[in-house]
Design an enzyme around this catalytic site. Sequence first.
Site, PDB file in Angstrom:
ATOM      1  CG  PHE A 159      -1.812  -1.210   0.893  1.00 26.85           C
ATOM      2  CD1 PHE A 159      -2.796  -1.271   0.033  1.00 26.85           C
ATOM      3  CD2 PHE A 159      -1.586  -2.281   2.026  1.00 26.85           C
ATOM      4  CE1 PHE A 159      -3.593  -2.382   0.113  1.00 26.85           C
ATOM      5  CE2 PHE A 159      -2.781  -3.419   2.031  1.00 26.85           C
ATOM      6  CZ  PHE A 159      -3.786  -3.513   1.106  1.00 26.85           C
ATOM      7  CE1 TYR A 160       5.691   5.263   2.395  1.00 29.00           C
ATOM      8  CE2 TYR A 160       7.224   4.177   1.104  1.00 29.00           C
ATOM      9  CZ  TYR A 160       6.860   5.344   1.753  1.00 29.00           C
ATOM     10  OH  TYR A 160       7.794   6.159   1.679  1.00 29.00           O
TER      11      TYR A 160
END
Length: 268
Positions: A159-160
Amino acid sequence: MKTMPTPKNIVITGSTRGIGCGLADSFLQLGCAVTVSGRNRESTEAVVGQLAVKHDPSRVFGLACDVTVPAQVTSLWEGSATRFGGVDIWVNNAGYSGETGMAWERPAEEIQSVVATNLLGVIFGSQAALRGMQAQGHGAIYNMEGMGSDGRKHAGLTFYGMTKYAVHYFTESLAMEAKDTQIIVGGLRPGMVATNLLRDRFIDRPEDWERAKKIFNILAERVEDVTPWLARAMLSNRRNGNILSYSSPWKMMWKFISSPIVKRQVFD
């Protein structure tokens, strides 16, 4: 190539620690006025006090701002512009990595926070800055990229990395849209930097941290080495769409090759 006055007034989101705080210190050393900002008033006031001891206090200002709230971002622009007579460079630096883990393991609340901070924060900051800079007739916006910006994948940080890939697309697209204005839009790639953003991923996994630390000590750079270069690069850049990269594949390769001889320790 666009022209603009010598930049002096800087706003940096997420600047109470890490790269953001380092950038604030570096810009102040170069004679700029800087507005720092963190999510809460206490941390923001604390870093203002620290910087005011080292530099001219009249050039240091701080306002708390949650970058996921558009009204607060607008207030950050207005507060800084009122204090220093305008904003020459706006740096969207605020970011959140979340903890390391497989995508299906991460809680919804953490995912929402990563996406909101890293992506919506950059969008809202860029909107506020572009509107203000169009009104004043000049300015530059820089978005902090990071792991994932170049499309490379790292297990446990889906997600980062996804948000940083999106930030790169957004930066290039915004630069295209701003090409007929007096506004410069660019990106920042500091490389791997020894900050709490790296360490916090392993906060509950000390054994994994000990293993990861060996690699980080080879590849990571210290904040105080990276941020002066980035600050000078932003002040001297006049090209819209430029991505300012401190590191490079060759630098990373040399670190690995020389690691048996050159012992580096950026983390204790």
